[in-house]
Write an enzyme that holds these catalytic residues in place. Structure first.
Site, PDB file in Angstrom:
ATOM      1  N   PRO A   9      11.699  -1.406  -1.829  1.00 12.92           N
ATOM      2  CG  PRO A   9      10.432  -3.332  -1.507  1.00 12.92           C
ATOM      3  CD  PRO A   9      10.836  -2.059  -0.846  1.00 12.92           C
ATOM      4  CG  ASN A  10      11.346  -4.196  -6.883  1.00 15.01           C
ATOM      5  OD1 ASN A  10      12.387  -4.749  -7.215  1.00 15.01           O
ATOM      6  ND2 ASN A  10      10.372  -4.831  -6.271  1.00 15.01           N
ATOM      7  NE  ARG A  17       8.401  -2.342 -10.449  1.00 16.38           N
ATOM      8  CZ  ARG A  17       7.826  -2.092  -9.292  1.00 16.38           C
ATOM      9  NH1 ARG A  17       8.290  -1.139  -8.515  1.00 16.38           N
ATOM     10  NH2 ARG A  17       6.796  -2.792  -8.909  1.00 16.38           N
ATOM     11  CE1 TYR A  22       5.229   2.139  -9.236  1.00 18.65           C
ATOM     12  CE2 TYR A  22       5.625   0.479 -10.912  1.00 18.65           C
ATOM     13  CZ  TYR A  22       5.142   0.839  -9.668  1.00 18.65           C
ATOM     14  OH  TYR A  22       4.552  -0.102  -8.869  1.00 18.65           O
ATOM     15  CG  ASN A  71       7.015   4.500  -2.476  1.00 17.80           C
ATOM     16  OD1 ASN A  71       6.583   3.376  -2.228  1.00 17.80           O
ATOM     17  ND2 ASN A  71       6.924   5.054  -3.673  1.00 17.80           N
ATOM     18  CB  ALA A  74       6.061  -5.000  -2.511  1.00 15.15           C
ATOM     19  CG  HIS A  77       0.909  -3.773  -0.121  1.00 15.77           C
ATOM     20  ND1 HIS A  77       0.039  -2.711   0.055  1.00 15.77           N
ATOM     21  CD2 HIS A  77       1.697  -3.449  -1.174  1.00 15.77           C
ATOM     22  CE1 HIS A  77       0.288  -1.800  -0.879  1.00 15.77           C
ATOM     23  NE2 HIS A  77       1.280  -2.217  -1.623  1.00 15.77           N
ATOM     24  CD  GLU A  95       1.063   3.933   3.475  1.00 20.42           C
ATOM     25  OE1 GLU A  95       0.685   3.112   2.613  1.00 20.42           O
ATOM     26  OE2 GLU A  95       0.590   3.972   4.623  1.00 20.42           O
ATOM     27  CG  HIS A  97       1.753   3.698  -1.914  1.00 21.76           C
ATOM     28  ND1 HIS A  97       2.672   2.679  -1.789  1.00 21.76           N
ATOM     29  CD2 HIS A  97       1.150   3.833  -0.711  1.00 21.76           C
ATOM     30  CE1 HIS A  97       2.616   2.211  -0.551  1.00 21.76           C
ATOM     31  NE2 HIS A  97       1.706   2.907   0.122  1.00 21.76           N
ATOM     32  NE  ARG A 104      -0.036  -1.548  -9.214  1.00 22.90           N
ATOM     33  CZ  ARG A 104       1.243  -1.597  -8.899  1.00 22.90           C
ATOM     34  NH1 ARG A 104       1.780  -0.708  -8.081  1.00 22.90           N
ATOM     35  NH2 ARG A 104       2.018  -2.549  -9.393  1.00 22.90           N
ATOM     36  NE  ARG A 108       0.639  -4.336  -6.500  1.00 26.82           N
ATOM     37  CZ  ARG A 108       1.954  -4.527  -6.370  1.00 26.82           C
ATOM     38  NH1 ARG A 108       2.613  -3.854  -5.448  1.00 26.82           N
ATOM     39  NH2 ARG A 108       2.596  -5.363  -7.152  1.00 26.82           N
TER      40      ARG A 108
END
Length: 138
Positions: A9-10, A17, A22, A71, A74, A77, A95, A97, A104, A108
């Protein structure tokens, strides 16, 4: 070697964003660079904002690919389901990120994916995708 990059997501908003976190490059542009840099790899890219679609994609590629870079955003988590999907497939998963999740919010710091992952790449920006791909080449 067949590798699937799956973004959650996102991550379709990369380049727009929170560029201070990012960066300003879209993932599509970065992916084109990965394809050029790693011509020996058969790279596929998939992105969804929907948890079940991410699980379906893991099931689809998790028995016939050489590697998956995940990736989950969110969902890392919050999603026991994605964590279970990673544990249930044969293809090794790295995995990833973009940001350092440990700098953060505290929520997270928990990953439901890490226990089933072959490895983790955290906090190296988009270059993390290069590092993840390199891990499969070694």
């Amino acid at each position: 070697m067949k590798i699937c990059i799956i973004n959650g997501p996102n991550l379709n908003l990369l380049g727009k964003r929170e560029p201070e976190v990012y960066g300003s490059t879209t993932f599509e542009d970065y992916f084109a660079g990965l394809q050029a840099k790693y011509p020996q790899l058969q790279l596929e890219y998939y992105q969804s904002n929907i948890e079940g679609e991410l699980i379906d994609k893991l099931h689809e590629v998790g028995f016939n690919n050489d590697g998956i870079v995940l990736n989950a955003g969110a969902y890392t988590h919050t999603s026991v389901g994605i964590g279970d999907a990673v544990k249930g497939i044969e293809t090794p998963v790295v995995e990833l990120h973009i940001s350092n999740t440990y700098t953060r919010e505290e929520f997270r710091h928990q990953s439901y994916i890490a226990a089933g992952a072959a490895g983790l790449v955290i906090g190296f920006g988009l270059k993390g995708y290069d590092l993840a791909l390199e891990s499969f080449l070694r």
